[in-house]
Structure formats: C-alpha cells, structure tokens
Scaffold this motif. Sequence first.
Motif, mmCIF file in Angstrom:
data_model
loop_
_atom_site.group_PDB
_atom_site.id
_atom_site.type_symbol
_atom_site.label_atom_id
_atom_site.label_comp_id
_atom_site.label_asym_id
_atom_site.label_seq_id
_atom_site.Cartn_x
_atom_site.Cartn_y
_atom_site.Cartn_z
ATOM 1 N N CYS A 1 0.812 -1.217 0.000
ATOM 2 C CA CYS A 1 0.000 0.000 0.000
ATOM 3 C C CYS A 1 0.851 1.276 0.000
ATOM 4 O O CYS A 1 0.522 2.236 -0.679
ATOM 5 C CB CYS A 1 -0.927 0.022 1.202
ATOM 6 S SG CYS A 1 -2.127 -1.311 1.151
ATOM 7 N N GLU A 2 1.969 1.274 0.743
ATOM 8 C CA GLU A 2 2.777 2.516 0.846
ATOM 9 C C GLU A 2 3.294 2.949 -0.522
ATOM 10 O O GLU A 2 3.566 4.115 -0.745
ATOM 11 C CB GLU A 2 3.998 2.351 1.766
ATOM 12 C CG GLU A 2 3.695 2.014 3.197
ATOM 13 C CD GLU A 2 3.709 0.508 3.396
ATOM 14 O OE1 GLU A 2 4.798 -0.065 3.493
ATOM 15 O OE2 GLU A 2 2.611 -0.089 3.419
ATOM 16 N N LEU A 3 3.458 1.972 -1.392
ATOM 17 C CA LEU A 3 4.019 2.312 -2.690
ATOM 18 C C LEU A 3 3.056 3.154 -3.521
ATOM 19 O O LEU A 3 3.423 3.722 -4.530
ATOM 20 C CB LEU A 3 4.404 1.043 -3.445
ATOM 21 C CG LEU A 3 5.516 0.258 -2.755
ATOM 22 C CD1 LEU A 3 5.771 -1.056 -3.466
ATOM 23 C CD2 LEU A 3 6.809 1.068 -2.712
ATOM 24 N N TYR A 4 1.820 3.224 -3.074
ATOM 25 C CA TYR A 4 0.832 4.013 -3.826
ATOM 26 C C TYR A 4 0.709 5.447 -3.320
ATOM 27 O O TYR A 4 -0.092 6.227 -3.797
ATOM 28 C CB TYR A 4 -0.541 3.318 -3.793
ATOM 29 C CG TYR A 4 -0.551 2.059 -4.612
ATOM 30 C CD1 TYR A 4 -0.809 2.104 -5.981
ATOM 31 C CD2 TYR A 4 -0.256 0.831 -4.036
ATOM 32 C CE1 TYR A 4 -0.785 0.959 -6.749
ATOM 33 C CE2 TYR A 4 -0.232 -0.329 -4.795
ATOM 34 C CZ TYR A 4 -0.493 -0.256 -6.152
ATOM 35 O OH TYR A 4 -0.465 -1.388 -6.918
ATOM 36 N N GLU A 5 1.533 5.760 -2.324
ATOM 37 C CA GLU A 5 1.435 7.067 -1.674
ATOM 38 C C GLU A 5 1.490 8.239 -2.663
ATOM 39 O O GLU A 5 0.671 9.155 -2.594
ATOM 40 C CB GLU A 5 2.574 7.175 -0.663
ATOM 41 C CG GLU A 5 2.233 8.069 0.481
ATOM 42 C CD GLU A 5 3.309 8.050 1.556
ATOM 43 O OE1 GLU A 5 4.246 7.242 1.479
ATOM 44 O OE2 GLU A 5 3.189 8.879 2.467
ATOM 45 N N GLU A 6 2.483 8.173 -3.563
ATOM 46 C CA GLU A 6 2.621 9.285 -4.513
ATOM 47 C C GLU A 6 1.384 9.402 -5.403
ATOM 48 O O GLU A 6 0.955 10.487 -5.757
ATOM 49 C CB GLU A 6 3.842 9.067 -5.412
ATOM 50 C CG GLU A 6 5.138 9.341 -4.715
ATOM 51 C CD GLU A 6 6.323 9.175 -5.685
ATOM 52 O OE1 GLU A 6 6.165 9.433 -6.887
ATOM 53 O OE2 GLU A 6 7.393 8.789 -5.202
ATOM 54 N N LEU A 7 0.835 8.225 -5.746
ATOM 55 C CA LEU A 7 -0.323 8.227 -6.639
ATOM 56 C C LEU A 7 -1.550 8.842 -5.962
ATOM 57 O O LEU A 7 -2.390 9.449 -6.615
ATOM 58 C CB LEU A 7 -0.645 6.808 -7.116
ATOM 59 C CG LEU A 7 0.410 6.128 -7.994
ATOM 60 C CD1 LEU A 7 -0.103 4.805 -8.518
ATOM 61 C CD2 LEU A 7 0.792 7.019 -9.169
ATOM 62 N N PHE A 8 -1.634 8.696 -4.641
ATOM 63 C CA PHE A 8 -2.758 9.281 -3.903
ATOM 64 C C PHE A 8 -2.826 10.784 -4.153
ATOM 65 O O PHE A 8 -3.879 11.346 -4.435
ATOM 66 C CB PHE A 8 -2.587 9.035 -2.393
ATOM 67 C CG PHE A 8 -3.231 7.765 -1.922
ATOM 68 C CD1 PHE A 8 -2.993 6.562 -2.554
ATOM 69 C CD2 PHE A 8 -4.081 7.772 -0.820
ATOM 70 C CE1 PHE A 8 -3.587 5.396 -2.123
ATOM 71 C CE2 PHE A 8 -4.683 6.613 -0.373
ATOM 72 C CZ PHE A 8 -4.436 5.415 -1.022
ATOM 73 N N THR A 9 -1.667 11.421 -4.024
ATOM 74 C CA THR A 9 -1.620 12.866 -4.240
ATOM 75 C C THR A 9 -2.010 13.206 -5.676
ATOM 76 O O THR A 9 -2.817 14.103 -5.914
ATOM 77 C CB THR A 9 -0.209 13.407 -3.952
ATOM 78 O OG1 THR A 9 0.088 13.155 -2.580
ATOM 79 C CG2 THR A 9 -0.123 14.891 -4.215
ATOM 80 N N GLU B 1 -1.239 5.625 -14.661
ATOM 81 C CA GLU B 1 -1.152 5.704 -13.203
ATOM 82 C C GLU B 1 -2.532 5.549 -12.565
ATOM 83 O O GLU B 1 -2.691 4.837 -11.578
ATOM 84 C CB GLU B 1 -0.515 7.040 -12.787
ATOM 85 C CG GLU B 1 0.965 7.122 -13.111
ATOM 86 C CD GLU B 1 1.549 8.512 -12.885
ATOM 87 O OE1 GLU B 1 2.686 8.592 -12.394
ATOM 88 O OE2 GLU B 1 0.865 9.512 -13.183
ATOM 89 N N SER B 2 -3.526 6.239 -13.137
ATOM 90 C CA SER B 2 -4.891 6.088 -12.622
ATOM 91 C C SER B 2 -5.302 4.626 -12.645
ATOM 92 O O SER B 2 -5.875 4.106 -11.683
ATOM 93 C CB SER B 2 -5.899 6.847 -13.473
ATOM 94 O OG SER B 2 -5.640 8.192 -13.472
ATOM 95 N N GLY B 3 -4.992 3.967 -13.761
ATOM 96 C CA GLY B 3 -5.355 2.565 -13.925
ATOM 97 C C GLY B 3 -4.741 1.719 -12.823
ATOM 98 O O GLY B 3 -5.424 0.887 -12.203
ATOM 99 N N ALA B 4 -3.458 1.951 -12.574
ATOM 100 C CA ALA B 4 -2.757 1.169 -11.555
ATOM 101 C C ALA B 4 -3.402 1.368 -10.191
ATOM 102 O O ALA B 4 -3.622 0.412 -9.433
ATOM 103 C CB ALA B 4 -1.283 1.572 -11.512
ATOM 104 N N LEU B 5 -3.706 2.627 -9.881
ATOM 105 C CA LEU B 5 -4.302 2.908 -8.572
ATOM 106 C C LEU B 5 -5.715 2.307 -8.480
ATOM 107 O O LEU B 5 -6.082 1.711 -7.464
ATOM 108 C CB LEU B 5 -4.335 4.423 -8.315
ATOM 109 C CG LEU B 5 -4.819 4.853 -6.928
ATOM 110 C CD1 LEU B 5 -3.949 4.238 -5.835
ATOM 111 C CD2 LEU B 5 -4.814 6.377 -6.784
ATOM 112 N N GLU B 6 -6.469 2.444 -9.558
ATOM 113 C CA GLU B 6 -7.824 1.893 -9.550
ATOM 114 C C GLU B 6 -7.801 0.384 -9.322
ATOM 115 O O GLU B 6 -8.614 -0.153 -8.560
ATOM 116 C CB GLU B 6 -8.536 2.197 -10.878
ATOM 117 C CG GLU B 6 -9.281 3.516 -10.843
ATOM 118 C CD GLU B 6 -9.663 4.011 -12.231
ATOM 119 O OE1 GLU B 6 -9.915 3.169 -13.126
ATOM 120 O OE2 GLU B 6 -9.682 5.241 -12.419
#
Lengths: 173, 271
Positions: free
Chosen positions: B3-11, B22-27
């Motif tokens: 989960c921590e690896l998604y931190e940058e994507l959250f912002t 990136e959106s796809g990966a996070l989704e």
Amino acid sequence: MLKVKAGDLDRMGMLFERYNRQLYGFLFHMTYQRELSEDMVQQVFYKMLKYRHTFTGTGEYIHWMYSIARNVLKDHWRKNKQQVQHEGVEAAETIAGGLVPDEAFEKKQAKAELHRAMEKLSESQREILALSRFQELKCQEIAEILGMTEGTVKVRIHRAMQELKSIYVKMER
Amino acid sequence: MKCELYEELFTGWINKELSPEESGALERHIAGCANCREELQGLQQMWDTMGQIETPEPSANMGVKFYAMLNTYKESVNEQRSLWADIKYQVSRIWEWQPRWPMAYNLAMVVILVGAGYLFFGKSKSDDQDKQLKALSSQVHELKQTMMLALLENPSASERIRGVSYTSEIKHADKQVIDALLATLNNDPNVNVRLSTLDALTHLTGYPEVREGLIKSIVEQDSPLMQLAIADVMLKLQEKRSVTSFKELLKQKGLDNGVRDKIKQTITQLI
Ligand SMILES: [Zn+2]
C-alpha cells in the motif's frame, strides 16, 4: 523579469498587478492574519526590487517570488515565536439561530474547522498544502520552489493530508 | 505491491495530475484494497472541502503602499542611473561575448571615451559633452545589438530567448537584426524560442520586411502552437495578404484538426 533587472522599474508595477493577489493568498494561508500578510507582500516586492540583479533569469520568475516570500515568513517566525492569531475567513459560523439553512451552515462549519485544523499543522506541512491546494500549483512547480524532487513533494502532500485528517477528526470529537 | 508504494499516486489522484496508466494502476489496487479505498475517499472529500475555503482579497491599501514604495525607489535610483550604469551592466556580461572579441574592444573604447569625457568636462554641462554622450549612447546601442545577435547563436534555449528579448531595447532594428530574427523564427529547434521571436517580431511590424517575413513563415511552421500563434498575429494585424499562405497551409497533410479549424476561421475573418 529580465526587463526589471535591466532597470526598467515600471515593469515592477506590472508584475505587482499580476501577482499581488496570489502572493497575498499564500501569505494569508500561512499566517491567518490579513494586515500582516499585506505587510509581507510589501516586503517581498521590496526585496525583489532591491535584489533584482540576483535573479538569474533561469527558472520562473514566480518561483523566485515564492522563495523570497518563504524567507520573509521564516524571518517573521523567528522574531515572533508566539502562536498564530487566527483571523478566520468565515465569521459566519458564530451566527446564532436558524437564519442559515442547516445544510449550508454545516458546510460552512466544516470549512472553517478544516481551516483551523490546518493551523495546527507544522509550518512546512501547511506550506506544502497551501501551495498545492490554495495556490493550485502543480507538484512539479512546488518541487522547484521547495528544492525537492517531485516524488518527495507528492509523498509530503499525502502525509500532510493524513495529518490534517487526524487533527480534524480529533477536533470533531 | 504494498500500500505505501501508492502514496505518490494518492496525491496525483486527488489533485488530478495522474496519467491514464497511473490512474489505472491505482484503480486496480483500490478495487482489491478496502483500506486504501476508504482512505482515498476521505482524503478526496477533505481536498474538495479545502477547495471551498475562501481566500480574502487584499485591501486597496496594499496597492497604494506598493506604488508609494516603487516611486520612492525610482527617485533614489534615477539619481545614480546613467550611461555608466548601462556600461557597467554590459561589462558584467562580457563573458557572453567571448567569441566576439572585436566587441570587447569596442566596449573598451567606449569606457575609455566616457572616462575621458568626464575628465575633460568634469561634471559641468556643455554642448560638447552632450554631443559626446549622444555619440556614446549610439555606440552602446550598437553593442546591445551585437550582443543580441551573439546570444541568438547560443546553444542554450533560454539564452536565445534572452537574446530575442533584447530586441525591445533596440530602438531601430536594422536589416541584420530583422534577418536574424526571421531566421530564428523559421529555424530554431525550440518552440519556446520561436514563440518569443514571434512575439518580438510583432513589435516590429512597422517594417514592411517584417510583415512579409511573417507571412512567408506561415508555411514554414510545423508546430500547432506556432501555427495558432501566427494566425492570431495575422488577425491582429488584419494582414489580408496572409490568406494565400494560410490556404497553402491548409493543403498540408497531417495538419492538426484544431489548427485547421482556427485557420479556416482566420481566413473568413480576414476576407
Ligand atoms: Zn492498499
């Protein structure tokens, strides 16, 4: 900006017209005080005028402006260590009674509370949120202003948001 | 991935800076991770509320104070500013002219002459001194021009833009300057340099050769940004002679659709 540097001082007036509100907004969200923010805008522009020869012309003028503003803020905090005095954006939350519809009232309440919660963040966390949310700068621009990588900026914004949320939740209880 | 690896994507998600990948990966991650899903939702909501926090306007007082400060500053500077300041500024940039030693020589002459002028005439005003100063001003002016031409050949794009921006300080552009600017407009590899050059040239449209150069340049530009910018300039100038060039441009294959529309619109507005 290079024109100002070359001595065309009238250009400075143009730059003031273009950026004064934006700069004022940033300083307000950092200090929560209107008059102080106005004084600081004046200080920032005075410094830009005085040190215009140090602006190298590389990078954006606006980044230079923010870095001067950050120094003015640091100076201020060094001299005045006491707590920030909050002059809220909205005095409306203190209105008594049912004149304001409930839903709108609650929204205002949430906004004001969130703004107060931001005040409890560390200066650097408040700064990064002010730049990204209120100044609406892109992460890459913030990275340039703060001198860090874009990745670091993103991580810090996320952590500041998490911190803000936990402060906010505590306040609600 | 943790989960921590998604931190940058959250912002990036909440401030809408993510690329589609990136959106796809996070989704994909939040589809299978209730924790992250909930957190993201909470942060998004808070971000939106923050967006509604008003920023007050500065009072009119701020502007008044600023202009008072600026005027005081100007007065104090005007007393010191003179040709000397101008020359000092040029000297401080001498390294930029290294490939052009004759210029450094010119500059040295100017410095010596001005120095001599001051020695001979002291601080008193006289016609001779005025004449001499005028002659010197024109030499400084020439130096600026030479410096601009030198900067246009610099490998760094930002230096070339700086060179272009010197045009506004040159009172009368001669053929050499105009030719150099038009060459930059058509051949510079960097689109920002070309845009700055176009901007500089629009201040020189009093010269017929500038207008003609701009019209000819229409078919030379392959960047949509430049094509749109030139169309705007032609509209502003109400330059009807450009219509033929625009029609020529429309024949080009692979022209951006947005540009095509704009060009058609420009043509109708010009006819
Ligand atoms: Zn997760």
